[in-house]
Design an enzyme around this catalytic site. Structure first.
Site, PDB file in Angstrom:
ATOM      1  N   HIS A  29      -3.275  14.291  11.982  1.00 22.27           N
ATOM      2  CA  HIS A  29      -4.714  14.305  12.238  1.00 22.27           C
ATOM      3  C   HIS A  29      -5.430  15.345  11.387  1.00 22.27           C
ATOM      4  O   HIS A  29      -6.580  15.134  10.990  1.00 22.27           O
ATOM      5  CB  HIS A  29      -4.991  14.544  13.722  1.00 22.27           C
ATOM      6  CG  HIS A  29      -4.334  15.754  14.272  1.00 22.27           C
ATOM      7  ND1 HIS A  29      -3.265  15.700  15.123  1.00 22.27           N
ATOM      8  CD2 HIS A  29      -4.567  17.067  14.070  1.00 22.27           C
ATOM      9  CE1 HIS A  29      -2.883  16.924  15.432  1.00 22.27           C
ATOM     10  NE2 HIS A  29      -3.651  17.773  14.803  1.00 22.27           N
ATOM     11  N   GLU A  40       0.998 -10.431  -1.538  1.00 17.91           N
ATOM     12  CA  GLU A  40       1.786  -9.204  -1.434  1.00 17.91           C
ATOM     13  C   GLU A  40       3.272  -9.494  -1.306  1.00 17.91           C
ATOM     14  O   GLU A  40       4.091  -8.571  -1.320  1.00 17.91           O
ATOM     15  CB  GLU A  40       1.307  -8.359  -0.249  1.00 17.91           C
ATOM     16  CG  GLU A  40       1.134  -9.144   1.032  1.00 17.91           C
ATOM     17  CD  GLU A  40       0.320  -8.394   2.072  1.00 17.91           C
ATOM     18  OE1 GLU A  40       0.226  -7.156   1.968  1.00 17.91           O
ATOM     19  OE2 GLU A  40      -0.223  -9.053   2.973  1.00 17.91           O
ATOM     20  N   ASP A  47       2.304  -3.402  -1.017  1.00 25.00           N
ATOM     21  CA  ASP A  47       3.436  -4.186  -0.535  1.00 25.00           C
ATOM     22  C   ASP A  47       4.061  -5.024  -1.636  1.00 25.00           C
ATOM     23  O   ASP A  47       5.277  -5.228  -1.646  1.00 25.00           O
ATOM     24  CB  ASP A  47       3.017  -5.086   0.627  1.00 25.00           C
ATOM     25  CG  ASP A  47       3.100  -4.367   1.970  1.00 25.00           C
ATOM     26  OD1 ASP A  47       3.950  -3.464   2.096  1.00 25.00           O
ATOM     27  OD2 ASP A  47       2.326  -4.696   2.876  1.00 25.00           O
ATOM     28  N   CYS A  85      -6.674  -4.831  -3.865  1.00 21.91           N
ATOM     29  CA  CYS A  85      -7.107  -3.938  -2.793  1.00 21.91           C
ATOM     30  C   CYS A  85      -6.086  -2.854  -2.472  1.00 21.91           C
ATOM     31  O   CYS A  85      -6.281  -2.068  -1.543  1.00 21.91           O
ATOM     32  CB  CYS A  85      -7.424  -4.732  -1.528  1.00 21.91           C
ATOM     33  SG  CYS A  85      -6.016  -5.595  -0.831  1.00 21.91           S
TER      34      CYS A  85
END
Length: 582
Positions: free
Chosen positions: A204, A446, A470, A517
């Site tokens: 985080h 992918e 991927d 992307c």
């Protein structure tokens, strides 16, 4: 004496300032046996402390300033969920009732048991959630000890001034770890950068630092022990290095580098409204990848001409098994569509599995998650939930420019099954008399099989999107999350480039838009090569858009095209790339 500490670079940039050491929330725990008559009172004392922490976090959420990073609210939700966790609560009660441990001892004993379970998890993201559990326990311990508030409660509200100087002294925060609540408190302290001993790229602290655009290094081991209060510290967020007590010469060098970086960033901001057109008048679409509806704000600020990838799986994760229904999804997608102010939004159907698991209880962990039941395979195995998402997307398509993207397709049979589910979702909306629109349909390329079958795939779809992360992983048989083989992950591998080039070329031949992307899209070192291969649509994190646009404005595709073809055909593309473009 000058020395350096190495960690993980998670938020780029350079910060220089005086060190502020966050007071460690770890404390000595008294180990007392209680009498049987005290058991009820001890459990009640523990419950009061937990409820006080819940109330504090809820108050922080309610009072969160408008400019607070949106990720903070979600991270506070994770801590609130952990506070209500039955395994934690029941385990602590067990130690109090059965072993007669005092509340503090029982709490830390159960923490150790659950922490070992986290350590055995294969998924990096889940392993790092152990830190969230530790922070929750530490906040309860502080209440049990009567020490209220956050670990950084003593941090200055404004940086102090140095003697003899009128300007504020910049501060950098050094801590073992920071909870989301602490980060929210520290945001008002105007820290220039963060350093933590623990954490990874998905911790985080890293997430919030990136959202705040603040240099940060995590996983710096014993930084909080080696750095002293008020030391001068340089945080090199590009290299993942912390330099302590730098020499005047080194300080001057980094101050110069920081000024240069700030000037470069300011120059990039001027490009926000500049059309993305090459020198030979080729238009290029620069789109944004987002994970939450509110991320559209950053996309619009960066000058994105649309959302090229809305990763909807983040709406499903970290919810304790309670997944969003059709209406909740519809509202989330509608918020994104409205946030883009009439620009197109590409919504990808849920892509869970591998490094993005749902909460425990949905499906057992696969022996090889990246090759298991994930993405479209998972959606087709859960048709009721899949159709709920499809109905939500269809409904929002009636409110704006929406595209629907399906991940990890590898077979024509999968395509037909997917389209059948879409048609059934439309029939269900018709039966309910609910209005909807029909989005453009796209396929993620992918899986190498999809790249090799792209000619047969394209007639089913309006556009394609190449997920290079991927595609590289599957093409080279490399788990990109495995540090033992991560060095073999190579976007310039000849096989990878040839697959990417062939998909772009086939899209052009059939008149269908092709977008990249994955991380390659936001890598300025790859921009000209992709342009030369024929790519005219890039989708990336909003923070990368302006730097990529600058490369596009300088490019001449008439010159790049023959060079890119030569690179893609080479047995050693990296060597040709190193020589530079013509």
């Amino acid at each position: 004496m000058t020395f350096s500490i190495h960690g993980l670079a998670v938020s780029r940039g350079i910060a220089i300032g005086r060190a502020v050491l966050a007071v460690s929330s770890r404390m000595e725990v008294v180990h007392d046996f209680i009498a049987p008559a005290q058991i009820a009172d001890e459990i009640a004392r523990l419950r009061r402390a937990r409820d006080a922490v819940v109330a504090e976090l809820q108050r922080l959420q309610a009072d969160m300033p408008r400019d607070a990073p949106p990720e903070l609210s979600g991270l506070l939700d994770v801590h609130l969920m952990l506070l209500q966790d039955e395994m934690l609560e029941n385990g602590v009660k067990h130690w109090i009732e059965e072993r007669h441990y005092n509340a503090e001892w029982a709490l830390t004993t159960q923490l150790e048991i659950i922490s070992r379970q986290f350590d055995e998890m294969e998924d990096e993201y889940l392993r790092e959630r152990k830190a969230d559990l530790q922070q929750v326990v530490e906040r309860i311990l502080r209440y049990l000890r009567g020490q209220l508030g956050n670990v950084g409660a003593g941090a200055p509200a404004q940086p102090p001034t140095e003697q003899g100087r009128s300007e504020r002294v910049p501060l950098v925060l050094v801590a073992h770890d920071l909870s989301p609540a602490d980060m929210l408190q520290f945001k008002h302290s105007v820290f220039a950068g963060f350093v933590t001993d623990v954490g990874g790229t998905t911790s985080h602290t890293a997430i919030v630092a990136r959202s705040m655009d603040i240099p940060a290094v995590v996983g710096a081991r014993s930084a909080s022990q080696l750095v002293r209060q008020d030391d001068w510290v340089i945080i090199d967020g590009d290299a993942g290095v912390i330099i302590v007590d730098p020499s005047p010469l080194l300080l001057d060098e980094y101050r110069f580098r920081r000024r240069e970086a700030l000037l470069a960033r300011e120059r990039l901001v001027r490009l926000r409204h500049t059309p993305s057109v090459t020198r030979d008048a080729q238009q290029v679409a620069l789109l944004a990848n987002i994970e939450q509806p509110q991320d559209t704000q950053a996309a619009v600020r960066a000058g994105a001409v649309g959302v090229g990838l809305f990763r909807t799986e983040f709406l499903f994760m970290g919810r304790g098994g309670r997944l969003p229904d059709e209406e909740e999804q519809f509202q989330a997608y509608l918020q994104a569509v409205q946030g883009m102010q009439g620009l197109p939004v590409t919504i990808r159907s849920i892509d869970v599995g591998a490094d993005k698991p749902l909460d425990k209880g949905w499906r057992e962990h696969s022996l090889n998650p990246a090759l298991g039941l994930r993405a479209i395979r998972w959606s087709l195995s859960e048709p009721a939930m899949f159709r709920a998402q499809l109905r939500a997307v269809l409904r929002v398509a009636g409110h704006g420019k929406v595209k629907l993207l399906f991940p990890m397709l590898g077979h024509e049979a999968q395509i037909r099954q997917t389209l059948a589910q879409l048609n059934q979702a439309r029939a269900e909306l018709d039966a309910r008399g609910i209005a909807y629109g029909m989005p453009e349909l796209g396929a993620m390329i992918e899986v190498p099989a999809a790249a090799l079958m792209v000619r047969e795939f394209l007639p089913y779809f309006d556009f394609l999107s190449i997920g290079t992360n991927d595609l590289i992983q599957y093409c080279l048989a490399i788990d990109r999350a495995d540090e033992a083989v991560a060095h073999l992950y190579d976007p310039l591998h000849p096989a990878v480039l040839r697959l990417v080039a062939s998909v772009i070329a086939e899209g052009q031949r059939q008149g269908k838009e092709v977008t990249v992307c994955g991380e390659m899209a936001g890598d300025v070192g790859m921009t000209r090569l992709l342009l030369g291969l024929g790519l005219r649509s890039f989708s990336m994190h909003p923070s990368q858009i302006l730097a990529v646009k600058q490369e596009i404005l300088r490019a001449d595709i008439r010159v790049l095209a023959p060079w890119a073809a030569q690179v893609a055909a080479s047995s050693d593309p990296a060597a040709l790339m190193a020589l530079g473009e013509p």
